[in-house]
Scaffold this motif. Sequence first.
Motif, PDB file in Angstrom:
ATOM      1  N   GLU A  68       0.857  -1.190   0.000  1.00 31.66           N
ATOM      2  CA  GLU A  68       0.000   0.000   0.000  1.00 31.66           C
ATOM      3  C   GLU A  68       0.888   1.232   0.000  1.00 31.66           C
ATOM      4  OE1 GLU A  68      -3.615   2.079  -0.018  1.00 31.66           O
ATOM      5  OE2 GLU A  68      -3.315  -0.099  -0.108  1.00 31.66           O
ATOM      6  N   ASP A  69       0.838   2.014  -1.090  1.00 33.40           N
ATOM      7  CA  ASP A  69       1.687   3.212  -1.209  1.00 33.40           C
ATOM      8  C   ASP A  69       3.134   2.882  -0.849  1.00 33.40           C
ATOM      9  OD1 ASP A  69      -0.498   4.834  -1.913  1.00 33.40           O
ATOM     10  OD2 ASP A  69      -1.019   5.111   0.203  1.00 33.40           O
ATOM     11  N   ALA A  70       3.680   1.874  -1.511  1.00 36.44           N
ATOM     12  CA  ALA A  70       4.986   1.319  -1.129  1.00 36.44           C
ATOM     13  C   ALA A  70       6.110   2.342  -1.242  1.00 36.44           C
ATOM     14  CB  ALA A  70       5.298   0.095  -1.980  1.00 36.44           C
ATOM     15  N   ARG A  71       7.027   2.252  -0.292  1.00 41.64           N
ATOM     16  CA  ARG A  71       8.195   3.135  -0.263  1.00 41.64           C
ATOM     17  C   ARG A  71       9.472   2.311  -0.134  1.00 41.64           C
ATOM     18  NH1 ARG A  71       6.483   8.241   3.704  1.00 41.64           N
ATOM     19  NH2 ARG A  71       4.518   8.697   2.624  1.00 41.64           N
ATOM     20  N   ILE A  72      10.530   2.832  -0.747  1.00 41.66           N
ATOM     21  CA  ILE A  72      11.867   2.274  -0.597  1.00 41.66           C
ATOM     22  C   ILE A  72      12.758   3.406  -0.093  1.00 41.66           C
ATOM     23  CG2 ILE A  72      13.840   1.213  -1.754  1.00 41.66           C
ATOM     24  CD1 ILE A  72      11.826   0.202  -3.890  1.00 41.66           C
ATOM     25  N   ILE A  73      13.385   3.192   1.059  1.00 41.97           N
ATOM     26  CA  ILE A  73      14.292   4.176   1.639  1.00 41.97           C
ATOM     27  C   ILE A  73      15.702   3.599   1.552  1.00 41.97           C
ATOM     28  CG2 ILE A  73      14.797   5.628   3.631  1.00 41.97           C
ATOM     29  CD1 ILE A  73      11.923   5.939   2.516  1.00 41.97           C
ATOM     30  N   ASN A  74      16.570   4.241   0.790  1.00 41.33           N
ATOM     31  CA  ASN A  74      17.937   3.769   0.606  1.00 41.33           C
ATOM     32  C   ASN A  74      18.909   4.634   1.398  1.00 41.33           C
ATOM     33  OD1 ASN A  74      17.328   1.615  -1.113  1.00 41.33           O
ATOM     34  ND2 ASN A  74      17.377   2.899  -2.943  1.00 41.33           N
ATOM     35  N   LEU A  75      19.720   3.999   2.237  1.00 41.91           N
ATOM     36  CA  LEU A  75      20.647   4.716   3.111  1.00 41.91           C
ATOM     37  C   LEU A  75      21.908   5.123   2.356  1.00 41.91           C
ATOM     38  CD1 LEU A  75      20.296   5.263   6.279  1.00 41.91           C
ATOM     39  CD2 LEU A  75      18.638   3.770   5.167  1.00 41.91           C
ATOM     40  N   SER A  76      21.958   6.398   1.995  1.00 44.89           N
ATOM     41  CA  SER A  76      23.126   6.966   1.342  1.00 44.89           C
ATOM     42  C   SER A  76      24.033   7.567   2.415  1.00 44.89           C
ATOM     43  CB  SER A  76      22.693   8.018   0.320  1.00 44.89           C
ATOM     44  OG  SER A  76      23.789   8.526  -0.386  1.00 44.89           O
ATOM     45  N   SER A  77      24.795   8.585   2.056  1.00 47.00           N
ATOM     46  CA  SER A  77      25.742   9.186   2.990  1.00 47.00           C
ATOM     47  C   SER A  77      26.158  10.549   2.470  1.00 47.00           C
ATOM     48  CB  SER A  77      26.975   8.278   3.120  1.00 47.00           C
ATOM     49  OG  SER A  77      28.014   8.916   3.823  1.00 47.00           O
ATOM     50  N   ALA A  78      26.674  11.384   3.369  1.00 47.05           N
ATOM     51  CA  ALA A  78      27.283  12.635   2.921  1.00 47.05           C
ATOM     52  C   ALA A  78      28.557  12.340   2.140  1.00 47.05           C
ATOM     53  CB  ALA A  78      27.593  13.527   4.115  1.00 47.05           C
ATOM     54  N   ALA A  79      29.167  11.182   2.420  1.00 44.92           N
ATOM     55  CA  ALA A  79      30.371  10.754   1.685  1.00 44.92           C
ATOM     56  C   ALA A  79      29.947  10.144   0.356  1.00 44.92           C
ATOM     57  CB  ALA A  79      31.149   9.749   2.518  1.00 44.92           C
TER      58      ALA A  79
END
Length: 273
Positions: free
Chosen positions: A129-140
């Motif tokens: 339902e209203d699917a989300r993907i959160i990808n952990l990036s970085s300031a680096a």
Amino acid sequence: MSKTIFITGSTDGIGKMTAEQLAKKGHEIIIHGRNDQKVQATVESIKTTSGNENIHGIVGDLSEFSTIQNLISDIKSRFSKIDILINNAGVFKSINPTNHTGQELRFMVNYLAPYALTYGLMPLLKNGEDARIINLSSAAQAPVSLKALEGKSHLSQQETYAQSKLALTMWSFYLAQQEPELNIIAVNPGSLLNTRMAREAYGTFWSPANKGADILYQLALSTEVNGASGQYFDNDMGNFNRAHGDAYASEKIRLLIDSTQKIIKEYIPSLSY
């Protein structure tokens, strides 16, 4: 409405803290880690602290393609949907520079694993339902060497870490274009948070770990980020911001995706893109 939320690398650090926050709101949480005992201990701990019994554990080593394939099969056999996928697992320092098939460990865990895992779980995400993907990036973030990604040259841990995080960001933007029905956000959760990875890498920290957990919680559930797919949230600044310039360079993204698919197809040929 309760959501089914899968968080990789959630037996400690901001992954576990985010899982605890979400569990307290009554959501179904899938805890992931490499060690079965640690996964089960985390599941029981979160059940106790949250009063939520709908907490599950899944075990899989994201440093190896063979175990990623098994992890995908295991999840698909146990769950019919995923509403939120948080690709949180990451590595900076490691004893071994490569995995058993020769992939550089930071590229593998920080980029290739979430890439393969996400595509493997895509049918479940599309059932969400209203699917989300959160990808952990970085300031680096640093320009990606395709030779290093393909194992044809070797760089320092710092260089490959920064390149793996830019690769993840570039792919996040690409995936947002390919899958417009999903909400895909890359996020720098905060520089030098008080986590084991930061302490091992730099011996110090700048901000409490809950700064990262709080933003992951918000990005997972807040309606304010509806329509933010294909963007980069910089938690050092506290807002959506511009990522490294290569994340907007279509030709560099195309070359990265071509190289990535070539690598993954060698080890998981059945994976659909």
